[in-house]
Enzyme design. Sequence first.
Site, PDB file in Angstrom:
ATOM      1  CG  ASP A 179      26.231  50.361   8.463  1.00  0.00           C
ATOM      2  OD1 ASP A 179      27.470  50.130   8.468  1.00  0.00           O
ATOM      3  OD2 ASP A 179      25.705  49.390   7.891  1.00  0.00           O
ATOM      4  CG  ASP A 208      28.223  47.841  11.236  1.00  0.00           C
ATOM      5  OD1 ASP A 208      29.103  48.175  10.392  1.00  0.00           O
ATOM      6  OD2 ASP A 208      28.281  46.728  11.900  1.00  0.00           O
ATOM      7  CG  ASN A 240      31.491  44.682  10.480  1.00  0.00           C
ATOM      8  OD1 ASN A 240      30.449  45.371  10.090  1.00  0.00           O
ATOM      9  ND2 ASN A 240      32.643  45.275  10.510  1.00  0.00           N
ATOM     10  CG  HIS A 241      31.038  48.006  13.891  1.00  0.00           C
ATOM     11  ND1 HIS A 241      31.833  48.593  14.584  1.00  0.00           N
ATOM     12  CD2 HIS A 241      31.232  47.983  12.470  1.00  0.00           C
ATOM     13  CE1 HIS A 241      33.057  49.248  13.815  1.00  0.00           C
ATOM     14  NE2 HIS A 241      32.500  48.879  12.561  1.00  0.00           N
ATOM     15  CG  HIS A 292      26.333  44.174   8.039  1.00  0.00           C
ATOM     16  ND1 HIS A 292      25.748  45.444   8.298  1.00  0.00           N
ATOM     17  CD2 HIS A 292      27.695  44.482   7.993  1.00  0.00           C
ATOM     18  CE1 HIS A 292      26.835  46.567   8.647  1.00  0.00           C
ATOM     19  NE2 HIS A 292      28.169  45.836   8.612  1.00  0.00           N
ATOM     20  CG  ASP A 667      38.407  44.216  36.483  1.00  0.00           C
ATOM     21  OD1 ASP A 667      38.904  44.250  37.649  1.00  0.00           O
ATOM     22  OD2 ASP A 667      39.022  45.019  35.600  1.00  0.00           O
ATOM     23  CD  GLU A 676      46.909  43.881  34.916  1.00  0.00           C
ATOM     24  OE1 GLU A 676      46.630  45.095  35.084  1.00  0.00           O
ATOM     25  OE2 GLU A 676      46.131  42.894  34.933  1.00  0.00           O
ATOM     26  CG  ASP A 705      50.144  55.257  39.980  1.00  0.00           C
ATOM     27  OD1 ASP A 705      48.864  55.891  40.183  1.00  0.00           O
ATOM     28  OD2 ASP A 705      50.525  54.415  41.050  1.00  0.00           O
ATOM     29  CG  ASP A 709      45.957  54.242  42.531  1.00  0.00           C
ATOM     30  OD1 ASP A 709      44.653  54.326  42.339  1.00  0.00           O
ATOM     31  OD2 ASP A 709      46.816  54.113  41.699  1.00  0.00           O
TER      32      ASP A 709
END
EC number: 3.1.3.16
Lengths: 753, 168
Positions: A179, A208, A240-241, A292, A667, A676, A705, A709
């Site tokens: 790793d 890793d 696994n990473h 791994h 995104d 959300e 906020d 915005d």
Amino acid sequence: MGSGTSTRHHFAFQNAERAFKAAALIQRWYRRYTARLEMRRRCTWSIFQSIEYAGQQDQVKLHDFFSYLMDHFIPSSHNERDFLTRMFTEDRFAQDSEMEKCSDYESIEVPDSYTGPRLSFPLLPDHATALIEAFRLKQQLHARYVLNLLYETKKHLVQLPNINRVSTCYSEEITVCGDLHGQLDDLIFIFYKNGLPSPERSYVFNGDFVDRGKDSVEILMILFAFMLVYPKEFHLNRGNHEDHMVNLRYGFTKEVMNKYKIHGKEILRTLKDVFCWLPLATLIDEKVLILHGGVSDITDLELLDKIERNKIVSTMRCKTRRKNEKQMEEKGKANRKSSAQEPIPWFLPQSRSLPSSPLRFSSYKAHKTSRSSSIPCGGCLDRRELSRQVRSSVELELERCRQQAGLLVTGQKEEPSRSASEADSEAGELQKPTQEEWRQVVDILWSDPMAQEGCKANTIRGGGCYFGPDVTQQLLQKYNLQFLIRSHECKPEGYEFCHNRKVLTIFSASNYYEVGSNRGAYVKLGPALTPHIVQYQANKVTNTLTMRQRISRVEESALRALREKLFAHSSDLLSEFKKHDADKVGLITLSDWAAAVESVLRLGLPWRMLRSQLVNSSADNMLEYKSWLKNLAKEQVSHENIQSSLLETLYRNRSNLETIFRIIDSDHSDSVSLDEFRQTWKLLSSHMNIDITDDCICDLARSIDFNKDGHIDINEFLEAFRLVEKSCLAGDTSECPQATNAKDSGCNSPGAC
Amino acid sequence: MSSTRGPATGSLSTASRAPEVNEDIRFPQEEGGSSVKQRRRKREIGTIIRSLGCCPTEGELHDLIAEVEEEEPTGYIRFEKFLPVMTEILLERRYRPIPEDVLLRAFEVLDSAKRGFLTKDELIKYMTEEGEPFSQEEMEEMLSAAIDPESNSIHYKDYITMMVIDEN
């Protein structure tokens, strides 16, 4: 002459004897001192490791929870459905990347002012070496070249088999590294000390490469570059990473977005592809197997050789097909399997009916529906560990939803499934792996060796298994192998042999937990494949510290992390303490303290040994637990304005929250809409035991906020509670919340929050 | 292991030590699983005993290990055999740690000229040739913390004070 000499001799003898005794005394004292130091070091180690693994386990549980919701939650509106679909966009990602041409990088212009390294393909050795030098000088590779390199890397990886076969007759020596976890200093050191890759010098990097450290991008660039330059001699295994889901939590996603503000999304999207094409294992001379994590009692190398490894995009969550489903599809039927036959996930009360044996079934074919479709294995064991609160609150939430919709879950499998599977089937060629295929891969990427014989579910990590010496022996015999090299676990010396020297753990990230915590190591295999280990510690500071100082530093860091965790569970701890205080005196014994703390935190730490570091004052072995909890809080963030339970919950779920945010923030714009945010909070509050009204959430959202915005970016949110990690400001990914005053969150209605 | 194990005699404080012994000994387990029958490698016994507050000599340690190890030496010590012996040691307060003033006198014995310090070479000589000699590693470790690089000597009074504070 007689008596004089003998007296002198007598004195001399006495002096010698006294000196001898004095020396012996000093040595005796010193040895005790070092033994205690060693004990402290091990304690510290235990703290770090248990917190790290508990974190991994959390993530698995969280994913399971949300996947289950996604599969079974009946959205009461179009919006909610979309919201949930967007929460798990991995399938949509597949769609996107198919539609976009990978040669997008050509349209990216590199400004003349760019002074970093420029790559042209096909790559030459000089290019790769130049990369190392550039990164050493803290330059950053332009996004265009990053994408170009990734595109070429994927082209190359696709041609490779799942298990790379390497022979030592072509190169004189093979070096295997473990790793790296984004620690560029260690990689540079390895190349410096051991030499750069060349046709005579083969390398295998055992997974890793990314997460946690701050230079994961640079490490990938270097490794991929060398792989393209020396395809026969330079090999990479998947860890696994190397998994976009894991990256969301452990810092790689964040690093990419920070370094590449414009093209980061595209880079991440491409990387998702690249990661799933990484080979699963490397075999040297048909004798030494390098992978791994480890193996399990059902590891089947022939099967692993044949599967389409890129189908396993993430080991975190996988919609798998059942074997007969596959057949049905082949016969031309396209309906979804009924959910009534799906195995029951760990967090539902019904799962109590499952067998409670902690041992896995030795024959996979004999498996009943005792495993959920999403966690790697052993749903029965997880059950014991999950919190009752989670179960009841989830059930409550589901009940409410069912009532709202006026429907039963089993009767409406079509509805919610469609939104989820729509994306799946539209993803086109990306077929889902079978349950067994997925299990095989998870096992080799997540398992850890243990001393006892047998094979059981790895509940601490939440994935893979613990495998005993007999499992190793069985595997080595079956495939006629000499020994196994794996990584995945940090070791104080950078390496460790076990299972009668048949398994070698190699870990190359030095100072992994903290400066001075451990050495890194790599192993060279000579002609007879005998391992030769080289250790190092890539940090100038540690070399000047004494062992005592090194251990103290690391210890301090570990204790700080532990206190944080204790604080995060304050209310649970309080109720647990109260159970031991039947007479309501406000005092409990220190033994009870230890028992209570373990039952809440479940870290398996030696609390009695740690007690002196965590409990400052106790009279006659009794502890005033309320004031102890108060002191804990004082050390953390001052929270006059925010209700402490809310703060505590945030603290506890700090990394979870960020993960969730990043999942929603599909995104990767680093901002979520207020709506959300509200929805997230609602889901989260049913997952935790916090009662927060809608109004409170709205107020909270609006007050956070700052620039009004209509969007909250993650920094705004975390900043509001002063949970911003140093990394956001300083560019390094160490986790350390600031202890300052929290702003007025606006959540003023008493009792509502 | 519950706190009722161990001899019935003994004061309250020592009876409550027994569970501490359990935890400390069970604790340094690296692998997963919580098997009650723990085995500890022989050389780790020294670390365990010393971290429980005892200060045996190497010779005493060897005798102790001989007492608890298996008939056919496997390199391991079983917990069930170890616990009663350890409990007794604690109750008898055997292998008591060395008080600060005794330690100081020991250094003074080696410092025959009563300068208040020992040179690096002298320390090395005594620690590696007398008593129960240090290994190279032990010697280097001690030197790194003890020796004042400017004078190349150990001012033992300060050294002791520093180490004792660190302990607590």
